[in-house]
Scaffold this active site. Structure first.
Site, short mmCIF file in Angstrom:
data_model
loop_
_atom_site.label_atom_id
_atom_site.label_comp_id
_atom_site.label_asym_id
_atom_site.label_seq_id
_atom_site.Cartn_x
_atom_site.Cartn_y
_atom_site.Cartn_z
N GLU A 183 0.82 -1.21 0.00
CA GLU A 183 0.00 0.00 0.00
C GLU A 183 0.86 1.26 0.00
OE1 GLU A 183 -1.93 -0.88 4.00
OE2 GLU A 183 -1.86 1.29 4.10
N CYS A 216 3.69 8.52 0.33
CA CYS A 216 4.31 7.66 1.34
C CYS A 216 4.40 6.26 0.75
CB CYS A 216 3.44 7.67 2.60
SG CYS A 216 4.04 6.54 3.88
N CYS A 246 6.98 -6.61 7.33
CA CYS A 246 8.10 -6.06 8.08
C CYS A 246 8.43 -7.04 9.20
CB CYS A 246 7.68 -4.71 8.69
SG CYS A 246 9.00 -3.88 9.61
N CYS A 260 7.30 -3.86 15.85
CA CYS A 260 6.81 -2.78 16.73
C CYS A 260 5.38 -3.11 17.16
CB CYS A 260 6.87 -1.43 16.01
SG CYS A 260 8.55 -0.94 15.60
N CYS A 271 2.13 -1.46 15.48
CA CYS A 271 2.12 -1.28 14.02
C CYS A 271 1.50 -2.48 13.32
CB CYS A 271 3.56 -1.08 13.54
SG CYS A 271 3.69 -0.88 11.76
N CYS A 320 -0.48 3.04 8.36
CA CYS A 320 0.59 2.07 8.13
C CYS A 320 0.19 0.59 8.09
CB CYS A 320 1.57 2.22 9.29
SG CYS A 320 3.18 2.61 8.72
N1 SAH Z 1 10.16 1.12 9.74
C1 SAH Z 1 10.22 2.54 9.68
C2 SAH Z 1 9.19 3.17 8.76
C3 SAH Z 1 7.79 2.67 8.79
S1 SAH Z 1 6.69 3.15 10.07
C4 SAH Z 1 10.15 3.13 11.06
O1 SAH Z 1 10.00 2.39 12.02
O2 SAH Z 1 10.33 4.34 11.21
C5 SAH Z 1 6.43 4.90 9.95
C6 SAH Z 1 6.10 5.53 11.29
O3 SAH Z 1 4.76 5.25 11.71
C7 SAH Z 1 7.00 5.05 12.39
O4 SAH Z 1 7.35 6.11 13.23
C8 SAH Z 1 6.10 4.07 13.11
O5 SAH Z 1 6.57 3.82 14.40
C9 SAH Z 1 4.77 4.78 13.03
N2 SAH Z 1 3.59 3.92 13.22
C10 SAH Z 1 3.35 2.69 12.75
N3 SAH Z 1 2.15 2.25 13.12
C11 SAH Z 1 1.59 3.24 13.85
C12 SAH Z 1 0.33 3.39 14.53
N4 SAH Z 1 -0.57 2.42 14.51
N5 SAH Z 1 0.12 4.56 15.15
C13 SAH Z 1 1.02 5.54 15.16
N6 SAH Z 1 2.21 5.46 14.55
C14 SAH Z 1 2.50 4.32 13.92
#
Ligand code: SAH
Length: 353
Positions: free
Chosen positions: A100, A113, A120, A124, A127, A341
């Protein structure tokens, strides 16, 4: 050089630099200006097939078809936000995988974006992209084509790109670097490196290596906690790298590139949003050249994390500002069309349309 052969054994010409296309054409016995024409068809005119390269002879087009693949993403779904015009795209890859991308309109231009991996493996906790692990890395052409297809269907120039979608860019380092060179190449879409942002969860060797690339790209660090203890509860990568080392690498990135950093901080109610944590965050990044981008966490149904309240967010922001830190709150774009995301892809894969 990276292996640019696709799963059918043809070479992925959209991932090649102009120099590489030139070498290929020389090997095929073609004149060198053909390489420039082909590069222009692919990266400026954004054609979807070799057939469309109408300034080339039929014979050459045929030869190209035999030796090379021209990566084309297929639009599986397009959703347009009724609130702010944001568009989300689900793209199908040639091997059937789905990724996406998001298109956003800002006063300074249009921003895309992109995803850098299918899935991944960083894990996290908040996420959605990582829930099913990593499927595979994207090739440079597959990152480029997210932008090319979106520019073609919207008919509007893309001026900013953020590598902030699904995937950890430093877990797919070589393809991502190749992508950054191609998207900013003067004979391609020529998007200024200052308008490119890469977001990482904080892989220290990746940040240090990236600092040496001679690229003027903005680096965003997913910080999300003011200390290692809280960070480890949200981000498994924090077990591998201490904040002290991550921030030292960020400082090094600034020294080498002169670029200011962005520290992303997703606010999760009761986890990382109290005022002591705001104070600790201010102390932590006081000497860094950068600003904090607060993101009210976007809850995913697989976890019970909750967004911080409006008041808590405002107080957190005020405290940082009083400590002399620049802060922005990320505006939620396209709230009505499938969350943050990886959430759109995930719901599509689960057939929850
Ligand atoms: N892997 C990279 C880029 C992808 S995530 C990274 O970790 O930076 C892009 C951003 O969105 C990151 O800061 C991630 O922590 C945040 N993110 C992902 N899912 C999220 C969610 N459900 N709510 C808020 N931020 C989120």
């Amino acid at each position: 050089m990276l292996d640019l052969t696709d799963f059918k054994g043809r070479k992925d010409i959209k991932s090649m630099t102009l120099e590489e296309v030139s070498e290929e054409m020389a090997a095929l016995g073609e004149k060198s200006f053909r390489a420039k024409q082909i590069y222009d068809w692919i990266h400026v005119k954004l054609v979807e097939s070799f057939e469309d390269m109408s300034s080339l002879s039929k014979e050459l087009r045929q030869k190209l078809k035999e030796h090379y693949s021209l990566t084309n993403l297929r639009i599986v779904e397009e959703r347009v936000s009724q609130i702010d015009g944001t568009r989300k795209y689900l793209f199908g890859l040639e091997d059937g995988n789905i990724i996406e991308s998001v298109w956003m309109q800002y006063h300074h231009g249009n921003s895309v974006c992109i995803s850098s991996q299918v899935g991944c493996r960083m894990g996290c906790r908040f996420c959605a992209s990582t829930l099913d692990g990593l499927e595979r890395n994207l090739r440079a052409s597959e990152m480029l084509d997210q932008i090319y297809r979106i520019q073609s269907v919207t008919g509007q120039r893309v001026s900013n790109v953020v590598v902030m979608g699904s995937g950890e860019p430093f877990d797919n380092y070589d393809n991502v670097i190749r992508f950054l060179h191609l998207i900013s190449h003067e004979k391609g879409l020529n998007i200024s490196q200052r308008n490119l942002t890469l977001s990482t969860c904080g892989i220290v060797p990746g940040i240090r290596r990236f600092a040496e690339e001679g690229l003027g790209v903005t680096l965003a660090l997913s910080l999300h906690a003011p200390n290692d203890e809280v960070r480890r509860t949200l981000m498994p990568i924090a077990n591998s790298y201490q904040l002290k080392d991550v921030l030292e690498a960020c400082r090094y990135y600034h020294e080498k590139t002169g670029r200011r950093l962005t520290f992303e901080y997703s606010l999760v109610r009761g986890v990382n949003d109290n005022l002591d944590e705001a104070r600790a965050l201010a102390r932590l990044i006081r000497d860094q050249h950068g600003h904090v981008n607060l993101i009210p966490v976007n809850p995913i149904k697989e976890r019970d994390y909750v967004q911080s309240g409006q008041k808590a967010i405002a107080e957190f922001k005020n405290l940082l500002e009083k400590s002399g830190i620049n802060v922005t709150i990320r505006r939620e774009m396209g709230r009505d069309i499938g969350g943050a995301c990886g959430q759109l892809r995930k719901s599509y894969m689960e057939g929850e349309e």
